[in-house]
Motif scaffolding. Structure first.
Motif, short mmCIF file in Angstrom:
data_model
loop_
_atom_site.label_atom_id
_atom_site.label_comp_id
_atom_site.label_asym_id
_atom_site.label_seq_id
_atom_site.Cartn_x
_atom_site.Cartn_y
_atom_site.Cartn_z
N UNK A 1 0.84 -1.36 -0.15
CA UNK A 1 0.11 0.05 0.01
C UNK A 1 0.72 1.27 -0.13
N UNK A 2 1.99 1.38 0.85
CA UNK A 2 2.62 2.42 1.03
C UNK A 2 3.25 2.82 -0.72
N UNK A 3 3.75 1.73 -1.25
CA UNK A 3 4.25 1.98 -2.47
C UNK A 3 3.47 2.50 -3.60
N UNK A 4 1.95 1.92 -3.54
CA UNK A 4 0.82 2.21 -4.17
C UNK A 4 0.66 3.85 -3.97
N UNK A 5 0.60 4.17 -2.84
CA UNK A 5 0.03 5.73 -2.45
C UNK A 5 1.27 6.43 -3.02
N UNK A 6 2.45 6.16 -2.58
CA UNK A 6 3.52 7.20 -3.08
C UNK A 6 3.68 7.11 -4.97
N UNK A 7 3.31 6.04 -5.30
CA UNK A 7 3.36 5.95 -6.80
C UNK A 7 1.94 6.59 -7.28
N UNK A 8 0.86 6.59 -6.72
CA UNK A 8 -0.33 7.24 -7.31
C UNK A 8 -0.11 8.64 -7.01
N UNK A 9 0.19 9.21 -5.88
CA UNK A 9 0.62 10.44 -5.79
C UNK A 9 1.61 10.98 -6.72
N UNK A 10 2.67 10.37 -6.97
CA UNK A 10 3.51 10.92 -7.70
C UNK A 10 3.21 11.22 -9.11
N UNK A 11 2.45 10.12 -9.72
CA UNK A 11 1.91 10.15 -10.88
C UNK A 11 0.89 11.42 -11.12
N UNK A 12 -0.15 11.53 -10.04
CA UNK A 12 -1.14 12.59 -10.20
C UNK A 12 -0.51 13.89 -10.14
N UNK A 13 0.60 14.06 -9.22
CA UNK A 13 1.39 15.29 -9.12
C UNK A 13 2.27 15.62 -10.30
N UNK A 14 2.78 14.65 -11.06
CA UNK A 14 3.58 14.94 -12.08
C UNK A 14 2.88 15.29 -13.07
N UNK A 15 1.84 14.70 -13.46
CA UNK A 15 0.50 15.15 -14.49
C UNK A 15 0.09 16.40 -14.16
N UNK A 16 -0.27 16.82 -12.86
CA UNK A 16 -0.47 18.15 -12.54
C UNK A 16 0.64 19.16 -12.82
#
Length: 187
Positions: free
Chosen positions: A138-153
């Motif tokens: 889960x912690x990897x998924x949270x960081x990855x999801x956040x990183x993806x959304x933040x990068x796209x933003x």
């Protein structure tokens, strides 16, 4: 003529006016003198509630994190995957709708270093990730999801289309869905 605010109202008014300046012109345009003038109070009045400009901008950033958390928790979908994808789209939409505020929230050069409102916003994302069965921790998924959304933003705020000229909310939704389904265990 100077408007008089009850002390309980002035901090909210200072944050509201500061946020409007940030949203319109960016955080560099904020000065205590300007905010005091626009609130109709003396230049000394804001210092009764905020130690300085950095503290006032920190409070505005905290308000931004609260608004982002609300946007993430309002993400709607019939399944946990759909809710997570909707939250990713909401994150990017929030950033592109409020680019100067978003920059203030995630860049500490002009405000207090850490906002207490930041972790609850991330927790809203973690809650959504926790609801989706995944092959990764889960912690990897949270960081990855956040990183993806933040990068796209950040790409969108910077005026970059993210990989194609067809960078729409529908395409983002489809790509995020494919990504989440790709890391989910086979059903």
């Amino acid at each position: 003529m100077t408007e008089h605010y009850h002390h309980a109202d002035l901090p909210r008014r200072l944050r509201t006016v500061t946020r409007a300046v940030v949203e319109e012109e960016g955080s560099a345009a904020v000065t205590i003198a300007r905010i005091a003038r626009e609130c109709g109070v003396s230049v000394a009045a804001p210092y009764r509630h905020f130690a300085g400009k950095e503290a006032l901008l920190g409070a505005v950033a905290a308000d931004g994190f609260d608004a982002l958390r609300e946007a993430l928790t309002a993400a709607d979908g019939a399944t946990p995957t759909e809710r997570l994808v909707a939250a990713g789209v909401a994150y990017v939409d929030f950033a592109t709708t409020h680019p100067h505020l978003f920059e203030l929230m995630f860049r500490a050069e002009r405000r207090e270093r850490q906002s207490a409102a930041g972790p609850p916003a991330l927790e809203a994302l973690a809650t959504l990730v926790n609801d989706v069965p995944l092959r990764v921790p889960t912690d990897v998924a949270v960081r990855t999801t956040w990183g993806l959304a933040h990068g796209l933003a950040m790409l969108r705020i910077g005026g970059m289309l993210t990989f194609t000229r067809e960078d729409t909310a529908e395409r983002l939704r489809a790509e995020l869905t494919a990504l989440v389904e790709g890391i989910a265990p086979d059903r």
